[in-house]
Design a protein around this motif. Structure first.
Motif, PDB file in Angstrom:
ATOM      1  N   LYS A  74       5.531  16.462  -8.940  1.00 33.67           N
ATOM      2  CA  LYS A  74       5.165  17.048 -10.252  1.00 33.67           C
ATOM      3  C   LYS A  74       5.802  18.547 -10.313  1.00 33.67           C
ATOM      4  N   ASN A  99       9.577  16.765 -15.168  1.00 32.93           N
ATOM      5  CA  ASN A  99       9.286  17.235 -16.516  1.00 32.93           C
ATOM      6  C   ASN A  99       9.508  18.757 -16.637  1.00 32.93           C
ATOM      7  N   LYS A 180      13.268  15.950 -24.023  1.00 30.35           N
ATOM      8  CA  LYS A 180      12.108  15.215 -23.037  1.00 30.35           C
ATOM      9  C   LYS A 180      10.881  16.358 -23.359  1.00 30.35           C
ATOM     10  N   LEU A 181      10.991  17.443 -23.419  1.00 25.70           N
ATOM     11  CA  LEU A 181       9.691  18.095 -23.746  1.00 25.70           C
ATOM     12  C   LEU A 181       9.027  17.661 -24.744  1.00 25.70           C
ATOM     13  N   ASN A 184       7.263  14.548 -24.102  1.00 28.15           N
ATOM     14  CA  ASN A 184       5.944  14.897 -23.166  1.00 28.15           C
ATOM     15  C   ASN A 184       4.838  15.399 -24.082  1.00 28.15           C
ATOM     16  N   ASN A 187       1.535  13.517 -23.539  1.00 25.53           N
ATOM     17  CA  ASN A 187       0.707  13.697 -22.411  1.00 25.53           C
ATOM     18  C   ASN A 187      -0.700  14.168 -22.699  1.00 25.53           C
ATOM     19  N   GLY A 268       0.057   7.920 -18.985  1.00 23.90           N
ATOM     20  CA  GLY A 268       0.478   9.173 -19.122  1.00 23.90           C
ATOM     21  C   GLY A 268       0.376   9.815 -17.600  1.00 23.90           C
ATOM     22  N   SER A 269       1.625  10.592 -17.412  1.00 22.42           N
ATOM     23  CA  SER A 269       1.422  11.260 -16.239  1.00 22.42           C
ATOM     24  C   SER A 269       0.098  12.158 -15.915  1.00 22.42           C
ATOM     25  N   THR A 270      -0.135  12.925 -17.062  1.00 20.89           N
ATOM     26  CA  THR A 270      -1.122  14.104 -16.974  1.00 20.89           C
ATOM     27  C   THR A 270      -2.354  13.408 -16.612  1.00 20.89           C
ATOM     28  N   LEU A 285       4.441  21.712 -19.472  1.00 13.41           N
ATOM     29  CA  LEU A 285       4.591  20.577 -20.463  1.00 13.41           C
ATOM     30  C   LEU A 285       4.201  21.573 -21.885  1.00 13.41           C
TER      31      LEU A 285
END
Length: 333
Positions: A74, A99, A180-181, A184, A187, A268-270, A285
């Motif tokens: 991360k 990210n 990409k931000l 993201n 998330n 989602g990763s978060t 992010l």
């Protein structure tokens, strides 16, 4: 080729498995239950890239210099992980797959003798059990560095990775990081509500908030002089047009993103970090949008509030209902 993968979570586990299956000598770093599971059973990959199992060497930290290292932690853990392995990493080629905007600069600062690159992965994967990764969206990874055309070294490493996992060399990598931000921004609301990305997009009120956070991120990037990079049918012209749309019209963007995800819930990763009781990367992010807005001398109220709500959920350990989230934003007007 000897390849080290630092961080064997969702993305790290995916890359380690596919590269092992592709014939490379792979070493991964992990800790705790993850390390024990990999040593005992290997890494099991399910979903989008098909079933596969790999048995890489699993260590807490690297003991020899690889030909190539992939940093897959991360964003908030990257500096510590790179520093911990710097004695053997410095001098190796390093690709930071994560990210945010700061990973490549962090690697260059800590590894002055290394050739450093960045990679942006659109792969969506769930890592809810040690040693098991389920890929919910099989998608390309974009490799590059700097703001100019992809150089020869970038194309060389792209060819190595592409033998195992879809990978493309990308021009204007810095601009692609900003694109990409924007992606993201999917998330934060899942992490706040506990809903999948698809569930958030299906909710009219939450979808509007997601759209506002994306539009705010694009506008901040524009104020910072960013030319957005091409990725996933998005690019500078399309995102600049999106920044001018009213919220009701801009919602087409998250709706299109949901359509590409398919029916398997994308956590989602978060949200996955919240579920595991770990710190999230929200500061890298939504929080980085707030940071960059401050540098540009403009406010970023939507992303500021989303960042605060994710931290609230982290601290409390309980999710907020969609109605509660919408009420919080209503009160902040």
């Amino acid at each position: 080729m000897r390849i080290a993968v630092i961080g064997a979570g969702a993305l790290g586990g995916t890359f380690a498995t596919l590269l092992s299956v592709g014939g490379h000598e792979v070493t991964v770093t992990a800790r705790g239950a993850g390390l024990a599971a990999i040593r005992e059973r290997g890494i099991r990959l399910e979903g989008g890239f098909g079933p596969a199992t790999a048995h890489p060497t699993a260590l807490e930290r690297l003991v020899e210099t690889p030909d190539l290292a992939l940093v897959c932690t991360k964003a908030q853990d990257a500096e510590a992980a790179i520093a911990e392995n710097a004695a053997v990493l410095d001098g190796a080629a390093v690709i930071v797959i994560q990210n945010g905007l700061d990973g490549v600069d962090t690697a260059r600062r800590l590894l002055p003798r290394s050739d450093c690159f960045g990679a942006l992965s659109i792969i969506a994967a769930n890592h809810t059990e040690p040693g098991l990764v389920t890929v919910t969206t099989a998608a390309p990874t974009y490799l590059g560095r700097g703001s100019g055309p992809a150089d020869a070294a970038t194309r060389r490493w792209q060819a190595v990775l592409a033998e195992a996992v879809p990978c493309r060399a990308v021009d204007n990598f810095v601009g692609a990081q900003w694109t990409k931000l924007v992606v993201n921004m999917l998330n934060a609301l899942p992490a706040i509500t506990g809903l999948s990305v698809q569930g958030v997009v299906a909710h009219r009120g939450l979808r509007r908030l997601m759209t506002l956070s994306m539009r705010e991120a694009v506008r901040v990037g524009m104020r910072r002089g960013i030319r957005f990079g091409a990725m996933q049918a998005l690019g500078d012209r399309r995102l600049r047009a999106f920044s001018l749309l009213p919220a009701w019209a801009g919602q087409l963007l998250p709706l299109r993103m949901r359509a590409r995800m398919g029916s398997v819930p994308n956590l989602g990763s978060t949200l996955q970090s919240v579920t595991r009781g770990q710190r999230t990367e929200v500061d890298h992010l939504n929080g980085v949008v707030v940071r960059e807005a401050a540098a540009a001398g403009v406010p970023a109220p939507v992303n500021s509030r989303l960042t605060a709500l994710v931290h609230e959920v982290e601290e409390r350990g309980t999710f907020l209902s969609p109605d509660d989230v919408l009420a919080r934003f209503s009160k902040s007007r």
